[in-house]
Motif scaffolding. Structure first.
Motif, PDB file in Angstrom:
ATOM      1  N   PRO A  47      34.554   5.073  -5.809  1.00 32.19           N
ATOM      2  CA  PRO A  47      33.438   5.920  -5.368  1.00 32.19           C
ATOM      3  C   PRO A  47      32.687   6.626  -6.488  1.00 32.19           C
ATOM      4  N   ASN A  55      28.586   4.933  -1.362  1.00 39.33           N
ATOM      5  CA  ASN A  55      28.076   4.697  -0.008  1.00 39.33           C
ATOM      6  C   ASN A  55      28.849   3.599   0.706  1.00 39.33           C
ATOM      7  N   LYS A  58      32.287   4.888   1.735  1.00 40.75           N
ATOM      8  CA  LYS A  58      32.155   5.821   2.868  1.00 40.75           C
ATOM      9  C   LYS A  58      31.904   5.046   4.167  1.00 40.75           C
ATOM     10  N   ASP A  62      34.423   5.061   7.287  1.00 41.71           N
ATOM     11  CA  ASP A  62      33.957   5.534   8.594  1.00 41.71           C
ATOM     12  C   ASP A  62      34.158   4.478   9.679  1.00 41.71           C
ATOM     13  N   GLU A  85      35.180  12.858  -0.719  1.00 44.81           N
ATOM     14  CA  GLU A  85      33.966  12.861   0.108  1.00 44.81           C
ATOM     15  C   GLU A  85      33.749  11.488   0.752  1.00 44.81           C
ATOM     16  N   ALA A  86      34.065  10.436   0.014  1.00 44.66           N
ATOM     17  CA  ALA A  86      33.856   9.083   0.560  1.00 44.66           C
ATOM     18  C   ALA A  86      34.931   8.705   1.574  1.00 44.66           C
TER      19      ALA A  86
END
Ligand code: KIV
Ligand code: ZN
Length: 514
Positions: A47, A55, A58, A62, A85-86
């Protein structure tokens, strides 16, 4: 049978292969296929290395819920925070931290003393532990490290909270017996080793990555890292399909099993070679085109009498089918949708409409439309980046004859919606075509690599082309398919240019938002 976990790093170490450059939709499709294949862990990227990687990781974290998703990080707070964060929305957020431990890496690359390497690893594992429940710590270049130093640092990072210890053969230097002995030594020497799982990660510089991985398993390793088709840095990583099938076929000898759905191997391999442009050599173990072909008369005779005379693996085991005739000219949308479902791929109504349209167009030229053709059409649609203004081929004509100068005439729609035409010559038909395209396109273009292949067999097979272009000095890959080789070549060229434009547009949009 002990269960061996499969850690797939196709999207991270595999993507580090020279010339490979996947967009986030392509990475997502690969991630979904890896989930269907049943890998236990997938390393979706690095990341902190770029915004694109962030991106993609992530998006995958997700979306993928049945497989643990991880991301790579250096032992720095910013890398760890970015990875968090990712990955924070992943089903089981997992971090892969690494720092080199060999004298050559510590002295020349890191310029750190062994004590500093220990301190930084311990501090960053403790820092990451506040966020991540699962932390794998890797001793980069472990196989050229001092074993006593390894034992010392491993004990400390386990105390700091690492849950998996990985000892990579970063430069593909070790041998099966030596690698096995190293794990044996670590298990005997490190007092808290039972608190973690051990992982192996092998590169194939000396052609021993798979053998080294299996030797590690025989010496107590419960996680094998590698990639599909063995893609990766330099000579690549251990090919996971080879590890899994070897354990299965020689289960009389090896008391280990993986959770891979072996009949998804062929589809995974095909998808990855299609999207990366890294084609599998014909004689590659398990999934090469010739892996189930018998050439010599004696062998053919034996196989006809009893397949086991010369075949230790059935093609069906790994999902290789004879690619039987699928749908034809008269097939309806219903049958087409059923086929898409069979692939396990979800399409929106809009995408089904487009795929069905392209399928029908193909049946006008191709009598026998195979699963491979349908899969290619679907993947082109699934991985096409969101609509932006880009170059579109309106018409083209190429004139080639042994006594004439090859000439191409092309009409293009530019990103500004203007129609432009010109004609150029070249030494061959593809060169004439590319000279013409380059003339019509504003960017500074240089062809770095060009490949053309057929999808499946037969004289009416679809053509698939991969190119690498330097667009304004930036290497960019492109892929295109068509019934005709010249059209596939044009599509691949424009695809590379459009990928560059899409990237530029998203950078500009971000600047406007700021
Ligand atoms: O080969 C290697 O050492 C790696 C590490 C980052 C795990 O890929
Ligand atoms: Zn590696």
């Amino acid at each position: 049978m002990s269960r061996i976990k499969i850690f797939d790093t196709t999207l991270r170490d595999g993507e580090q292969s020279p010339g490979v450059n996947l967009n986030k939709l392509e990475k997502l499709e690969i991630a979904k296929q890896l989930e269907r294949l049943g890998v236990d862990i997938m390393e979706a990227g690095f990341p902190a290395s770029s915004e694109g990687d962030f991106n993609a990781v992530k998006l995958i974290a997700d979306t993928i819920k049945d497989t643990s998703v991880t991301g790579l990080a250096r032992t720095t707070k910013t890398d760890i925070d970015t990875a968090w964060e990712a990955l924070k929305s992943a089903a089981e957020p997992r971090l892969h931290l690494f720092l080199a431990t060999s004298p050559i890496h510590m002295t020349y690359k890191l310029k750190m003393s062994p004590e500093q390497v220990i301190e930084q690893s311990v501090n960053m594992v403790s820092y990451a532990k506040k966020k991540f429940p699962q932390i794998e710590w890797s001793a980069e270049d472990a196989t050229r490290s001092d074993w006593n130093f390894l034992a010392q640092i491993i004990e400390k990072v386990i105390d700091a909270g690492a849950t998996v210890i990985n000892l990579p053969d970063t430069v593909g230097y070790t041998t099966p017996a030596e690698y096995g002995r190293m794990f044996h030594f670590i298990r005997e020497t490190v007092p808290n080793i039972d608190k973690v799982s051990l992982s192996c990660h092998c590169h194939d510089d000396l052609g021993m990555a798979v053998a080294n991985s299996i030797s590690a398993v025989e010496n107590g390793v419960t996680q094998v890292e590698g990639t599909i088709n063995g893609i990766g840095e330099r000579a690549g990583n251990a090919a996971l399909e080879e590890v899994a099938v070897a354990l299965k076929i020689r289960s009389d000898y090896y008391p280990y099993e993986t959770g891979l759905k072996l009949n998804e191997i062929k589809r995974s391999s095909d998808l990855i070679s299609k999207l990366t442009g890294m084609y599998v050599q014909a004689n590659k173990a398990i999934i090469g085109r010739n892996a189930y072909a018998h050439e010599s008369g004696i062998h053919q005779d034996g196989v006809l009498k009893n397949t086991e005379t010369y075949e230790i693996i059935t093609p069906e085991l790994v999902g290789v089918s004879s690619n039987t005739l699928f749908l034809g000219k008269h097939s309806g949308k219903h049958a087409f949708k059923d086929k898409v479902k069979e692939f396990g791929i979800e399409l929106t109504d809009e995408q089904v409409k487009e795929a069905f349209k392209q399928f029908k167009q193909l049946t006008d030229h191709k009598k026998e439309v195979t699963d491979d053709d349908i899969y290619t059409i679907i993947m082109e649609i699934k991985t096409e980046a969101a609509a932006v203004n880009k170059y579109q081929l309106e018409t083209f004509q190429v004139h080639y004859g042994s006594a004439d100068i090859p000439t191409a005439t092309v009409s293009l729609e530019t990103p500004e919606g203007e129609s432009v035409q010109t004609a150029c010559t070249g030494k061959g038909s593809v060169e004439a075509l590319y000279n013409t395209l380059s003339n019509l396109i504003k960017e500074d273009l240089n062809l770095l690599d060009y490949q053309i292949n057929s999808v499946g067999g037969g004289k009416d097979a679809l053509a698939e082309s991969h190119v690498q272009l330097s667009v304004n000095g930036e290497p960019t890959n492109g892929r295109g398919t068509a019934q005709d080789v010249i059209e596939a070549s044009a599509n691949a060229y424009l695809n590379a240019v459009n990928r560059y434009i899409i990237k530029q547009q998203s950078v500009k949009q971000k600047e406007v938002v700021k």
